[in-house]
Design a protein around this motif. Structure first.
Motif, PDB file in Angstrom:
ATOM      1  N   MET A 147      49.833  32.321 -67.932  1.00  0.00           N
ATOM      2  CA  MET A 147      50.447  32.634 -66.902  1.00  0.00           C
ATOM      3  C   MET A 147      51.819  31.868 -66.689  1.00  0.00           C
TER       4      MET A 147
ATOM      5  N   HIS B 221      41.252  30.612 -63.563  1.00  0.00           N
ATOM      6  CA  HIS B 221      42.536  30.426 -62.786  1.00  0.00           C
ATOM      7  C   HIS B 221      42.832  31.940 -62.160  1.00  0.00           C
ATOM      8  N   ARG B 222      41.871  32.458 -61.949  1.00  0.00           N
ATOM      9  CA  ARG B 222      42.077  33.853 -61.164  1.00  0.00           C
ATOM     10  C   ARG B 222      40.684  34.342 -60.378  1.00  0.00           C
ATOM     11  N   GLU B 223      40.998  35.041 -59.314  1.00  0.00           N
ATOM     12  CA  GLU B 223      39.694  35.277 -58.359  1.00  0.00           C
ATOM     13  C   GLU B 223      38.877  36.333 -59.271  1.00  0.00           C
TER      14      GLU B 223
ATOM     15  N   GLU C 177      38.164  41.665 -61.317  1.00  0.00           N
ATOM     16  CA  GLU C 177      38.937  40.440 -61.501  1.00  0.00           C
ATOM     17  C   GLU C 177      40.168  40.772 -60.794  1.00  0.00           C
ATOM     18  N   GLU C 178      41.033  39.677 -60.165  1.00  0.00           N
ATOM     19  CA  GLU C 178      42.151  39.998 -59.836  1.00  0.00           C
ATOM     20  C   GLU C 178      43.405  40.151 -60.999  1.00  0.00           C
ATOM     21  N   GLN C 179      44.299  40.845 -60.834  1.00  0.00           N
ATOM     22  CA  GLN C 179      45.352  40.984 -62.021  1.00  0.00           C
ATOM     23  C   GLN C 179      45.790  39.710 -62.696  1.00  0.00           C
ATOM     24  N   ILE C 180      46.201  39.567 -63.734  1.00  0.00           N
ATOM     25  CA  ILE C 180      46.641  38.447 -64.132  1.00  0.00           C
ATOM     26  C   ILE C 180      48.089  38.696 -64.347  1.00  0.00           C
TER      27      ILE C 180
ATOM     28  N   GLN D 254      51.158  37.646 -66.215  1.00  0.00           N
ATOM     29  CA  GLN D 254      51.404  36.711 -67.555  1.00  0.00           C
ATOM     30  C   GLN D 254      52.797  36.138 -67.361  1.00  0.00           C
TER      31      GLN D 254
ATOM     32  N   LYS E 254      45.644  42.893 -52.430  1.00  0.00           N
ATOM     33  CA  LYS E 254      45.813  43.158 -54.044  1.00  0.00           C
ATOM     34  C   LYS E 254      46.241  44.923 -54.024  1.00  0.00           C
TER      35      LYS E 254
END
Length: 336
Positions: free
Chosen positions: A294, A105-107, A171-174, A176, A126
């Motif tokens: 998330m 669930h992230r790029e 990775e893109e930042q999660i 949360q 980003k």
């Protein structure tokens, strides 16, 4: 025998002596006696010297000790459940991301396959990304990169592609869940969920909550993080925290948030996601999953084919001094 030989040489022996000193500090037990008792526990129960300390074997009888999942018992289970021909899927982040992309669930991008134009598209909009080595553990080698720190997209791209940094994926930042930000805002706070697949059915052995500490941006215990047991039915923290230094906390040491009874978000959903992912690679049947949450639900960070066996067996969580060995033997009849 191999374990004995490794311990009785070089650095491992020095570490063992440090463990012996800590046991003496805790209970006053004679160091000479402890040395031979540790070797005896290795022979009889497959326990490492660190097992002896963290589980409190110095304060147990033989029957109690024999209930614990130990270093060598865990290794035997891993060898039985996980085919080494397939472990690369979990030990290499680029392979893991490709096989488990539906759960992330992230790029992300595999740096080896990424050219400048691909990176330009990835970085658009980003402010922060994370660069990670393909092979690593305990958060080592991970960098949090801000686009504002680079003069141009090209320079950021060159930095990431530089072999000296040993990055494998970006990775893109999660973002949360806000409740986990309340617990600790400086890192992604994950759940460690251990699954065991038996006859095509995935079971959750246990789940724990990990959070960072000291302002660090990772939650690994080797980086001062803390770990607490989770009640899977209520989704609440159900015990005190512990650290790799064997320090216990009733409150999150950085935020001072009380831990016991803290309601964690999406626990049941996270467990179900880990159990579903556990069926993806039939040749790997024993995994420790790191799952983040998330705002709208869980996502998998990574899977570990060497799951921790200690989290649920520490003295503060096992006042009856009964470990998990019988559970594993019941679940996997061929495991002895």
């Amino acid at each position: 025998m191999n374990y004995f030989l490794r311990v009785l040489s070089g650095v491992r022996l020095k570490k063992m002596f440090k463990v012996i000193d800590r046991v003496h500090e805790k209970c006053g037990q004679n160091r000479f006696y402890t040395f031979f008792d540790i070797l005896n526990c290795a022979r009889k129960y497959g326990a490492g010297y660190y097992d002896y300390l963290i589980f409190g074997f110095y304060d147990m009888n033989a029957k109690q000790r024999d209930t614990y999942m130990t270093r060598m018992r865990n290794k035997r289970l891993i060898e039985l459940m996980n085919d080494p021909e397939y472990t690369y899927i979990f030990t290499n982040k680029n392979e893991f991301h490709k096989h488990f992309s539906q759960y992330l669930h992230r790029e992300f991008r595999d740096i080896a396959d990424m050219d400048l134009e691909d990176f330009r598209g990835f970085i658009a909009g980003k402010d922060v990304i994370f660069a990670k080595p393909n092979v690593g553990e305990s958060g080592k080698g991970i960098e949090r990169l801000k686009t504002a720190d680079f003069d141009s997209v090209e320079k950021m791209y060159d930095y990431i592609k530089d072999p000296a940094h040993n990055f494998g994926v970006i990775e893109e930042q999660i973002i949360q869940h806000p409740d986990l930000n309340t617990l600790y805002p400086c890192s992604i706070n994950s759940y460690r969920i251990v699954t065991l697949v038996v006859d095509g059915v995935a079971h959750c052995v246990y789940a724990t909550s990990k959070s960072g500490n000291g302002g660090k941006f990772v939650d690994n215990m080797e980086n001062s993080g803390i770990c607490c047991p989770i009640d899977q039915e209520t989704g609440k923290i159900c015990g005190c925290a512990h650290t790799s230094a064997l320090i216990n906390y009733d409150v999150q040491p950085y935020t001072k948030v009380p831990l016991m009874g803290f309601q964690l978000p999406f626990v049941k959903e996270a467990v179900e996601m880990a159990k579903q992912a556990a069926l993806e690679i039939p040749q790997i049947r024993y995994v420790g999953w790191d799952v983040c949450v998330m705002p709208d639900g869980p996502a998998i960070i990574e899977g570990n084919v060497y799951p921790g066996y200690d989290f649920w067996q520490l003295p503060e969580h096992t006042p009856d001094k009964i470990g998990l060995y019988a559970y594993y033997r019941k679940m996997v009849p061929e495991y002895k």
